[in-house]
Design a protein around this motif. Structure first.
Motif, PDB file in Angstrom:
ATOM      1  N   ARG A  39      -3.037  -8.780 -19.091  1.00 42.18           N
ATOM      2  CA  ARG A  39      -1.924  -8.092 -19.877  1.00 42.18           C
ATOM      3  C   ARG A  39      -0.275  -8.486 -19.636  1.00 42.18           C
ATOM      4  N   ALA A  40       0.467  -8.477 -20.525  1.00 38.30           N
ATOM      5  CA  ALA A  40       1.822  -8.582 -20.339  1.00 38.30           C
ATOM      6  C   ALA A  40       2.642  -7.284 -20.833  1.00 38.30           C
ATOM      7  N   VAL A  41       3.626  -6.747 -20.042  1.00 36.32           N
ATOM      8  CA  VAL A  41       4.373  -5.723 -20.548  1.00 36.32           C
ATOM      9  C   VAL A  41       5.935  -6.245 -20.667  1.00 36.32           C
ATOM     10  N   PRO A  42       6.560  -5.540 -21.596  1.00 40.81           N
ATOM     11  CA  PRO A  42       8.264  -6.038 -21.671  1.00 40.81           C
ATOM     12  C   PRO A  42       9.073  -5.533 -20.353  1.00 40.81           C
ATOM     13  N   ASP A  43      10.045  -6.313 -20.240  1.00 34.52           N
ATOM     14  CA  ASP A  43      10.870  -6.088 -19.154  1.00 34.52           C
ATOM     15  C   ASP A  43      11.397  -4.513 -19.155  1.00 34.52           C
ATOM     16  N   GLY A  44      11.575  -3.815 -18.073  1.00 34.44           N
ATOM     17  CA  GLY A  44      11.667  -2.355 -17.947  1.00 34.44           C
ATOM     18  C   GLY A  44      10.724  -1.510 -17.930  1.00 34.44           C
ATOM     19  N   THR A  45       9.276  -1.853 -18.188  1.00 34.31           N
ATOM     20  CA  THR A  45       8.270  -1.175 -18.273  1.00 34.31           C
ATOM     21  C   THR A  45       8.078  -0.617 -16.812  1.00 34.31           C
ATOM     22  N   THR A  46       7.619   0.753 -16.876  1.00 29.50           N
ATOM     23  CA  THR A  46       7.369   1.334 -15.484  1.00 29.50           C
ATOM     24  C   THR A  46       5.888   1.838 -15.664  1.00 29.50           C
ATOM     25  N   LEU A  47       4.967   1.416 -14.529  1.00 29.03           N
ATOM     26  CA  LEU A  47       3.479   1.486 -14.554  1.00 29.03           C
ATOM     27  C   LEU A  47       3.217   2.272 -13.445  1.00 29.03           C
ATOM     28  N   THR A  48       2.196   3.118 -13.521  1.00 30.77           N
ATOM     29  CA  THR A  48       1.644   3.682 -12.342  1.00 30.77           C
ATOM     30  C   THR A  48       0.454   3.213 -11.762  1.00 30.77           C
ATOM     31  N   VAL A  49       0.688   2.598 -10.483  1.00 32.79           N
ATOM     32  CA  VAL A  49      -0.498   1.917 -10.024  1.00 32.79           C
ATOM     33  C   VAL A  49      -1.625   2.824  -9.347  1.00 32.79           C
ATOM     34  N   GLY A  50      -2.909   2.350  -9.637  1.00 29.18           N
ATOM     35  CA  GLY A  50      -3.903   3.368  -9.423  1.00 29.18           C
ATOM     36  C   GLY A  50      -4.446   4.347 -10.565  1.00 29.18           C
ATOM     37  N   VAL A  51      -3.628   4.261 -11.623  1.00 33.54           N
ATOM     38  CA  VAL A  51      -4.159   4.917 -12.852  1.00 33.54           C
ATOM     39  C   VAL A  51      -4.694   3.924 -13.894  1.00 33.54           C
ATOM     40  N   TYR A  52      -6.026   4.221 -14.120  1.00 36.15           N
ATOM     41  CA  TYR A  52      -6.768   3.359 -15.025  1.00 36.15           C
ATOM     42  C   TYR A  52      -5.939   2.998 -16.276  1.00 36.15           C
ATOM     43  N   GLU A  53      -5.709   1.946 -16.389  1.00 33.24           N
ATOM     44  CA  GLU A  53      -5.239   1.503 -17.778  1.00 33.24           C
ATOM     45  C   GLU A  53      -6.219   0.987 -18.944  1.00 33.24           C
TER      46      GLU A  53
ATOM     47  N   THR B  50       0.991  -0.948   0.167  1.00 32.09           N
ATOM     48  CA  THR B  50       0.199   0.061  -0.088  1.00 32.09           C
ATOM     49  C   THR B  50       0.635   1.365  -0.118  1.00 32.09           C
ATOM     50  N   GLY B  51       0.592   2.253  -0.897  1.00 33.51           N
ATOM     51  CA  GLY B  51       1.607   3.427  -1.129  1.00 33.51           C
ATOM     52  C   GLY B  51       0.792   4.228   0.017  1.00 33.51           C
ATOM     53  N   PRO B  52       1.732   5.361  -0.016  1.00 32.89           N
ATOM     54  CA  PRO B  52       1.689   6.403   0.937  1.00 32.89           C
ATOM     55  C   PRO B  52       0.230   7.073   0.831  1.00 32.89           C
ATOM     56  N   ASP B  53      -0.282   7.128  -0.525  1.00 28.57           N
ATOM     57  CA  ASP B  53      -1.736   7.559  -0.472  1.00 28.57           C
ATOM     58  C   ASP B  53      -2.756   6.558  -0.757  1.00 28.57           C
ATOM     59  N   GLY B  54      -2.482   5.569  -0.451  1.00 26.65           N
ATOM     60  CA  GLY B  54      -3.598   4.261  -0.507  1.00 26.65           C
ATOM     61  C   GLY B  54      -3.700   3.653  -1.680  1.00 26.65           C
ATOM     62  N   GLN B  55      -2.594   3.922  -2.772  1.00 22.85           N
ATOM     63  CA  GLN B  55      -2.776   2.777  -3.834  1.00 22.85           C
ATOM     64  C   GLN B  55      -2.273   1.327  -3.560  1.00 22.85           C
ATOM     65  N   ARG B  56      -3.008   0.489  -3.933  1.00 28.01           N
ATOM     66  CA  ARG B  56      -2.940  -0.944  -3.588  1.00 28.01           C
ATOM     67  C   ARG B  56      -2.374  -1.907  -4.637  1.00 28.01           C
ATOM     68  N   LEU B  57      -1.321  -2.522  -4.388  1.00 25.92           N
ATOM     69  CA  LEU B  57      -0.607  -3.253  -5.442  1.00 25.92           C
ATOM     70  C   LEU B  57      -0.458  -4.838  -4.642  1.00 25.92           C
ATOM     71  N   LEU B  58      -0.716  -5.822  -5.443  1.00 24.06           N
ATOM     72  CA  LEU B  58      -0.569  -7.161  -4.863  1.00 24.06           C
ATOM     73  C   LEU B  58       0.362  -7.895  -5.843  1.00 24.06           C
ATOM     74  N   TYR B  59       1.436  -8.588  -5.305  1.00 24.90           N
ATOM     75  CA  TYR B  59       2.241  -9.324  -5.999  1.00 24.90           C
ATOM     76  C   TYR B  59       2.250 -10.867  -5.564  1.00 24.90           C
ATOM     77  N   LEU B  60       2.234 -11.715  -6.548  1.00 24.22           N
ATOM     78  CA  LEU B  60       1.961 -13.083  -6.003  1.00 24.22           C
ATOM     79  C   LEU B  60       3.182 -13.774  -6.338  1.00 24.22           C
ATOM     80  N   PRO B  61       3.696 -14.994  -5.889  1.00 24.97           N
ATOM     81  CA  PRO B  61       4.803 -15.582  -6.387  1.00 24.97           C
ATOM     82  C   PRO B  61       4.684 -16.590  -7.290  1.00 24.97           C
ATOM     83  N   PRO B  62       5.593 -17.295  -8.184  1.00 26.90           N
ATOM     84  CA  PRO B  62       5.371 -18.105  -9.162  1.00 26.90           C
ATOM     85  C   PRO B  62       4.687 -19.456  -8.488  1.00 26.90           C
ATOM     86  N   GLY B  63       3.703 -19.825  -9.516  1.00 24.35           N
ATOM     87  CA  GLY B  63       3.165 -21.088  -8.874  1.00 24.35           C
ATOM     88  C   GLY B  63       2.157 -21.014  -7.575  1.00 24.35           C
ATOM     89  N   GLY B  64       1.779 -19.623  -7.135  1.00 23.48           N
ATOM     90  CA  GLY B  64       1.222 -19.630  -6.182  1.00 23.48           C
ATOM     91  C   GLY B  64      -0.220 -18.776  -6.277  1.00 23.48           C
TER      92      GLY B  64
END
Length: 439
Positions: free
Chosen positions: A240-254, A160-174
């Motif tokens: 979706r998938a993105v290339p390595d090195g891509t920077t995304l903004t969490v909380g901005v509708y894509e 959870t970011g300082p202003d409330g944006q929420r990201l979830l990261y899951l491990p491989p195979g989990g």
């Protein structure tokens, strides 16, 4: 890496402390400069499986075509330049190529079910560690990291970011374990979509994944060829998938991929059409599988076919054996997977005695047309997500009997009428799905 330390926890709650290094209040102002106010930036230093893509010394077709942007290093995520999720070989170079630096990283957390290959920790980075399941780490940058239990070895992280944006990261195979309560949707989910699509189904079931959640596929391996096929598979799950090195903004509708609401999957015998149809809904919970074939007493070969289909389906799916499709299409409910229309047609032709020439000419043909029109009208008006399977026939030997030719012709008409009401149309040949409509 050897044995990795766990984070230390104080009596009053979690502390921003790892491997003996702690941060005092005087550091807070400097650390907050690394966090972008108003948003969370996620840089994907790698998006591949632990062995990368292509795999070393692997001769498969997927690895042979994983070139350029399709090549992927092992997954590692950099959050606001302060939190590194998974340390992989070459992380510092990957960050430099992406225009980022690891100099501001204050926490390195591992998700994998193992310590991974020996990786030299770049100078200035804290030693990698893990957050115990269910515990929360508070950083002076304002980020909070909570460890999520998995159903397999490994650790998931909800950031959870300082202003409330929420990201979830899951491990491989989990996939998440113990998700009993309804939660607010995450803004972004980075997960093993190809390897564990059921992880998305579990998140959707409790409201943790909503229609505007940006789902990013990571831990990508050689299970699916890169390019068009990968994009098609991911889009079916709303990912979706993105290339390595891509920077995304969490909380901005894509531009989150739209999941087609009505899909028809055509194919010949043993073409893989049923597997393709099931794959399109395996990331969704509470699917209703509509089997139109029913049971055939004494036919052991048919019973074996049915058993194989049942064992392949996710445990959360329900099954109903019926050819009465119209009421199901008219009522609200979870997604429908109809397998298959060719057996529905057999039942419909039986009901009007279409095999008898006199009955067919005396009203059977007209009655069958009415049944097909009623079905296609229900498909047109349905509010449910529907994936239907049917046999594509008529490309080979002309049937020797009049009834066989009649069935072939009527199935062709049914397929065309049903397809006209679907946003997405696929033809499966030799296990490969070709998109006829709907990207």
């Amino acid at each position: 890496m050897g044995n990795l330390p766990a984070l230390s926890w104080g009596p009053a709650g979690p502390l921003a402390r790892t491997c003996g290094t702690s941060y005092g209040a005087s550091d807070a102002q400097d650390l907050r400069r690394h966090a972008k106010i108003g948003s969370v930036e996620l840089t994907l230093l790698g998006t591949g499986a632990p062995a990368g893509l292509p795999r070393p010394d692997c001769p498969c077709a997927a690895c042979a075509t994983a070139l350029g942007e399709a090549a992927r290093a092992a997954t590692a995520l950099l959050v606001d330049g302060t939190v590194l999720l998974d340390l992989t070989p070459g992380a510092a170079f990957a960050a430099a190529r992406a225009g980022r630096s690891l100099g501001g990283v204050r926490q390195v957390l591992l998700s994998h079910p193992h310590n991974g290959p020996a990786v030299e920790v770049p100078a200035g980075l804290p030693q990698p560690a893990r957050v115990p399941d269910g515990r929360e780490l508070a950083l002076l940058t304002g980020h909070r990291v909570r460890a999520m239990p998995m159903d397999a070895p490994g650790t998931g992280y909800a950031v959870t970011g300082p202003d409330g944006q929420r990201l979830l990261y899951l491990p491989p195979g989990g996939a998440p374990a113990g998700l009993d309560e309804t939660v607010q949707p995450y803004d972004m989910v980075a997960a093993d979509v190809v390897g564990r699509p059921d992880a998305l189904a579990r998140l959707r079931a409790v409201g943790a994944l909503g229609p505007t959640t940006d789902v990013i596929a990571v831990h990508l391996d050689h299970d699916v060829p890169p390019g068009v096929e990968l994009r098609r598979r991911l889009a079916a799950a709303g990912a979706r998938a993105v290339p390595d090195g891509t920077t995304l903004t969490v909380g901005v509708y894509e531009d989150v991929p739209d999941v087609p609401r009505r899909t028809l999957v055509l194919g010949g015998a043993r073409s893989g059409k049923s597997v393709e149809a099931e794959r399109r809904l395996e990331s969704f919970p509470d699917v209703l599988y509509v089997a139109t074939g029913g049971s055939r007493g004494g036919d052991t070969e048919w019973a074996e076919r049915v058993s194989v289909h049942r064992e392949r389906r996710p445990g959360s799916w329900r099954t109903v054996e019926t050819c009465d499709l119209v009421p199901l299409l008219k009522e609200d409910g979870p997604p429908l997977l109809i397998d298959c229309l060719s057996l529905w047609l057999t039942d419909a032709m039986d009901s009007v005695n279409a095999w008898d020439d006199d009955e067919w000419a005396g009203g059977g043909e007209r009655a069958l047309r009415g049944r097909v029109e009623e079905l296609t009208a229900a498909v047109r008006e349905t509010g449910r997500t529907v994936v239907a399977v049917s046999n594509e026939v008529g490309s080979g030997i002309v049937p020797a009997t009049a009834s066989g030719r009649r069935y072939r012709d009527e199935l062709g008409r049914l397929n065309a009428a049903f397809a006209a009401e679907c946003e997405h149309l696929l033809l499966v040949v030799a296990g490969q799905a070709m998109v006829l409509r709907g990207g």
